[in-house]
Design a protein around this motif. Structure first.
Motif, PDB file in Angstrom:
ATOM      1  N   ILE A 186       0.822  -1.213   0.000  1.00  0.00           N
ATOM      2  CA  ILE A 186       0.000   0.000   0.000  1.00  0.00           C
ATOM      3  C   ILE A 186       0.857   1.265   0.000  1.00  0.00           C
ATOM      4  O   ILE A 186       0.481   2.274  -0.592  1.00  0.00           O
ATOM      5  CB  ILE A 186      -1.007   0.003   1.177  1.00  0.00           C
ATOM      6  CG1 ILE A 186      -2.061   1.100   1.008  1.00  0.00           C
ATOM      7  CG2 ILE A 186      -0.307   0.173   2.506  1.00  0.00           C
ATOM      8  CD1 ILE A 186      -3.104   0.815   0.010  1.00  0.00           C
ATOM      9  N   ASP A 187       2.035   1.231   0.627  1.00  0.00           N
ATOM     10  CA  ASP A 187       2.860   2.439   0.683  1.00  0.00           C
ATOM     11  C   ASP A 187       3.417   2.839  -0.678  1.00  0.00           C
ATOM     12  O   ASP A 187       3.930   3.951  -0.845  1.00  0.00           O
ATOM     13  CB  ASP A 187       3.961   2.325   1.728  1.00  0.00           C
ATOM     14  CG  ASP A 187       4.888   1.141   1.519  1.00  0.00           C
ATOM     15  OD1 ASP A 187       4.634   0.329   0.604  1.00  0.00           O
ATOM     16  OD2 ASP A 187       5.857   1.034   2.285  1.00  0.00           O
ATOM     17  N   ALA A 188       3.290   1.991  -1.674  1.00  0.00           N
ATOM     18  CA  ALA A 188       3.691   2.353  -3.033  1.00  0.00           C
ATOM     19  C   ALA A 188       2.659   3.296  -3.672  1.00  0.00           C
ATOM     20  O   ALA A 188       2.959   3.952  -4.660  1.00  0.00           O
ATOM     21  CB  ALA A 188       3.851   1.107  -3.896  1.00  0.00           C
ATOM     22  N   PRO A 193       3.663   8.817   2.566  1.00  0.00           N
ATOM     23  CA  PRO A 193       3.931   8.346   3.934  1.00  0.00           C
ATOM     24  C   PRO A 193       3.112   9.046   5.019  1.00  0.00           C
ATOM     25  O   PRO A 193       2.639   8.403   5.945  1.00  0.00           O
ATOM     26  CB  PRO A 193       5.424   8.629   4.122  1.00  0.00           C
ATOM     27  CG  PRO A 193       5.984   8.622   2.743  1.00  0.00           C
ATOM     28  CD  PRO A 193       4.888   9.159   1.858  1.00  0.00           C
ATOM     29  N   GLY A 194       2.904  10.331   4.893  1.00  0.00           N
ATOM     30  CA  GLY A 194       2.136  11.066   5.903  1.00  0.00           C
ATOM     31  C   GLY A 194       0.679  10.655   5.991  1.00  0.00           C
ATOM     32  O   GLY A 194       0.000  10.927   6.976  1.00  0.00           O
ATOM     33  N   LEU A 195       0.166  10.000   4.949  1.00  0.00           N
ATOM     34  CA  LEU A 195      -1.238   9.568   4.947  1.00  0.00           C
ATOM     35  C   LEU A 195      -1.412   8.130   5.414  1.00  0.00           C
ATOM     36  O   LEU A 195      -2.526   7.656   5.541  1.00  0.00           O
ATOM     37  CB  LEU A 195      -1.809   9.711   3.532  1.00  0.00           C
ATOM     38  CG  LEU A 195      -1.816  11.131   2.980  1.00  0.00           C
ATOM     39  CD1 LEU A 195      -2.309  11.127   1.539  1.00  0.00           C
ATOM     40  CD2 LEU A 195      -2.653  12.055   3.835  1.00  0.00           C
ATOM     41  N   LEU A 196      -0.309   7.446   5.686  1.00  0.00           N
ATOM     42  CA  LEU A 196      -0.393   6.057   6.115  1.00  0.00           C
ATOM     43  C   LEU A 196      -0.663   5.908   7.611  1.00  0.00           C
ATOM     44  O   LEU A 196      -0.894   4.820   8.102  1.00  0.00           O
ATOM     45  CB  LEU A 196       0.903   5.300   5.764  1.00  0.00           C
ATOM     46  CG  LEU A 196       1.118   5.066   4.281  1.00  0.00           C
ATOM     47  CD1 LEU A 196       2.518   4.515   4.037  1.00  0.00           C
ATOM     48  CD2 LEU A 196       0.061   4.117   3.731  1.00  0.00           C
TER      49      LEU A 196
END
Length: 161
Positions: free
Chosen positions: A145-147, A151-154
Motif C-alpha cells: 500500500i505504501d507504493a 507516507p504522511g497519509l499512512l
C-alpha cells in the motif's frame, strides 16, 4: 447517471461549523423527533473531549482539554451517523453511493437540525463547511500500500515508541 458496483469512495464526511449555540440540550427532543422520521432511531448523548496541543520544535504538549456534549444519531442500517454539538454538525457515511445521494442526505439532516423555530442554529453564522472523502485503494498483486500512498497519509508508526 450510472453507478459504480463498488464505488471508489469507502467513507465520506461532511461538516458544518457555526458560531456556538447554547443551550443545545433544550432543542434535542424536537431534533430527535425529526431525525426519527428520517430513519435515525438510535440516539446517544456522548461526552467528547476537545484537546488542544502546542507544538514547539520537538516538544508536543497538551494545552487545553475540554469535555463537551455531543449528540449522536445513527441510521437504522448503521451505515451513516450524524453528530451534533453546540457549534457543529458532522455527517459520516460508509455506504457511499455517489455525491448526489451523499449531498442529499446531508442536506436533509442539516434541514432537520436547522429548520423552524426549534432550529439549533437559528441566528448563528456558518464559519466553515468541509468535505472529506476516503478512497478505496487496492494494490496490484505483489505491491504494498505504501507504493500508492504518501507516507504522511499512512498513519503513525509506533515502531520507534
Amino acid at each position: 447517471m450510472p453507478r459504480f458496483k463498488h464505488p471508489p469512495v469507502i467513507h465520506a464526511l461532511a461538516q458544518v461549523v457555526f458560531t456556538q449555540v447554547l443551550p443545545l440540550s433544550e432543542k434535542i427532543a424536537n431534533i430527535q423527533g425529526r431525525l426519527l422520521k428520517a430513519g435515525y432511531p438510535y440516539f446517544e448523548n456522548q461526552q467528547a473531549i476537545n484537546l488542544s496541543i502546542r507544538i514547539s520544535g520537538d516538544v508536543v504538549a497538551p494545552e487545553n482539554r475540554v469535555g463537551t456534549s455531543r449528540f449522536q444519531f445513527l441510521h437504522r442500517n448503521r451505515t451513516s451517523v450524524m453528530w451534533l454539538t453546540s457549534n457543529s454538525i458532522v455527517f459520516a457515511i460508509s455506504a457511499y453511493e455517489d455525491y448526489e445521494h451523499f449531498a442529499g442526505v446531508f442536506r436533509m439532516l442539516v434541514d432537520a437540525v436547522m429548520a423552524g423555530s426549534e432550529g439549533v442554529t437559528e441566528g448563528a453564522l456558518i464559519q466553515r463547511v468541509g468535505l472529506r472523502f476516503t478512497d478505496r485503494i487496492v494494490p496490484a498483486s505483489g505491491d504494498e500500500i505504501d507504493a500508492y500512498v504518501a507516507p504522511g497519509l499512512l498513519g503513525f508508526s509506533f515502531s520507534d515508541v
